[in-house]
Design an enzyme around this catalytic site. Structure first.
Site, PDB file in Angstrom:
ATOM      1  N   LYS A  87       0.829  -1.213   0.000  1.00 13.40           N
ATOM      2  CA  LYS A  87       0.000   0.000   0.000  1.00 13.40           C
ATOM      3  C   LYS A  87       0.864   1.264   0.000  1.00 13.40           C
ATOM      4  O   LYS A  87       0.616   2.185  -0.760  1.00 13.40           O
ATOM      5  CB  LYS A  87      -0.912   0.049   1.246  1.00 13.40           C
ATOM      6  N   ARG A 114     -10.181   1.455   9.326  1.00 10.46           N
ATOM      7  CA  ARG A 114      -9.677   0.125   9.679  1.00 10.46           C
ATOM      8  C   ARG A 114     -10.715  -0.672  10.445  1.00 10.46           C
ATOM      9  O   ARG A 114     -10.455  -1.836  10.772  1.00 10.46           O
ATOM     10  CB  ARG A 114      -8.461   0.306  10.587  1.00 10.46           C
ATOM     11  N   ARG A 154      11.193  -6.274   5.483  1.00  7.61           N
ATOM     12  CA  ARG A 154      10.927  -4.847   5.225  1.00  7.61           C
ATOM     13  C   ARG A 154      11.805  -3.936   6.077  1.00  7.61           C
ATOM     14  O   ARG A 154      12.033  -4.195   7.259  1.00  7.61           O
ATOM     15  CB  ARG A 154       9.460  -4.565   5.535  1.00  7.61           C
ATOM     16  N   ARG A 189      10.884  -1.422  11.395  1.00 16.88           N
ATOM     17  CA  ARG A 189       9.858  -0.791  12.227  1.00 16.88           C
ATOM     18  C   ARG A 189       9.703  -1.538  13.546  1.00 16.88           C
ATOM     19  O   ARG A 189       9.840  -2.757  13.588  1.00 16.88           O
ATOM     20  CB  ARG A 189       8.518  -0.801  11.482  1.00 16.88           C
ATOM     21  N   ARG A 192      -1.090  -7.888  14.093  1.00 16.22           N
ATOM     22  CA  ARG A 192      -1.650  -6.934  13.117  1.00 16.22           C
ATOM     23  C   ARG A 192      -2.433  -7.660  12.039  1.00 16.22           C
ATOM     24  O   ARG A 192      -3.487  -7.194  11.594  1.00 16.22           O
ATOM     25  CB  ARG A 192      -0.536  -6.090  12.508  1.00 16.22           C
TER      26      ARG A 192
END
Ligand code: ADP
Length: 220
Positions: free
Chosen positions: A17, A93, A130, A162, A173
């Site tokens: 995204k 969300r 990532r 992160r 998540r």
């Protein structure tokens, strides 16, 4: 120049995204509004919002709806979004947030909601590798690092993993996504706003698919 769109981007963590929203925001000349980026900035700056959100985020939990709705309501009231539009990434969300967004956008309704669809097995692999710029949020990975060390190609910021890209927070998540956010796919489908786009494959191919689906829907 292709200007203006009011859209929401849905999709699992790691679906791409962020990367695609940056491209879409340049193409349609509208702000990319990432609630995750806004919250991370608040955490870094130590604002009251950041102090409330930081621990929830690190554990992979959602920030309460009322806080999120206020943030987005304020942001969508600014001149750039009212005149040109926006790409919302990370909001809504939950069904409660989607209902609030309906009210917020009553005078300027959404053109389209995109579900960027990538299978869970694929996103798990992407999330593990990532890395992101801690200043401008540009995305990298262990396979596609910045050119020089872990310094961002765009802004010179530190490129890091992160806090919530740990295995436990990733699992949390993704479970939050299935429980709270996936129902929005049907919710927007029933309202005739949904475009499902295959997010697997080369980023440029995904972008081309997005342009053609969005162009069909743009009112301006
Ligand atoms: P990801 O989609 O990879 O989890 P984001 O950057 O979109 O990453 O969001 C990071 C975190 O910020 C979320 O796990 C959540 O804690 C918080 N957050 C962002 N947007 C929202 C929202 N709309 N509602 C509740 N929490 C949010």
């Amino acid at each position: 120049m292709t200007r203006g769109v009011r859209m929401v981007m849905l999709g699992r963590q790691g679906a791409g995204k962020g990367t695609q929203c940056v491209r879409l925001s340049r193409h349609y000349v509208v702000p990319h509004i990432s609630t995750g980026d806004m919250l991370r900035a608040a955490v870094r700056e130590g604002t009251p919002l950041g102090r409330k959100a930081g621990e929830l985020m690190a554990a992979g939990n959602l920030v309460p709806d009322d806080l999120m709705i206020d943030i987005v309501d304020d942001r969508l009231d600014r001149d750039d979004t009212t005149s040109r539009g926006y790409i919302l990434d990370g909001f809504p969300r939950t069904v409660g947030q989607a209902e609030a967004l309906d009210q917020i956008t009553v005078s300027r309704p959404l053109d389209v909601v995109v579900d960027l669809d990538v299978a869970t097995e694929v996103v798990l692999e992407r999330l593990a590798g990532r890395r992101v710029c801690s200043d401008c949020s540009a995305n990298y990975s262990v396979d596609t690092p910045p050119k020089y060390g872990w310094v961002c190609d765009n802004c010179g910021g530190d490129v890091v993993q992160r806090d919530d890209d740990t295995p436990a927070a990733i699992e949390k998540r993704l479970a939050e996504y299935e429980a709270n956010t996936a129902p929005l796919i049907e919710w927007y489908g029933q309202r005739g706003l949904l475009e499902v786009i295959d997010g697997w494959g080369k980023a440029d191919h995904v972008t081309a698919r997005l342009f053609s689906a969005i162009d069909k829907r743009r009112s301006s």
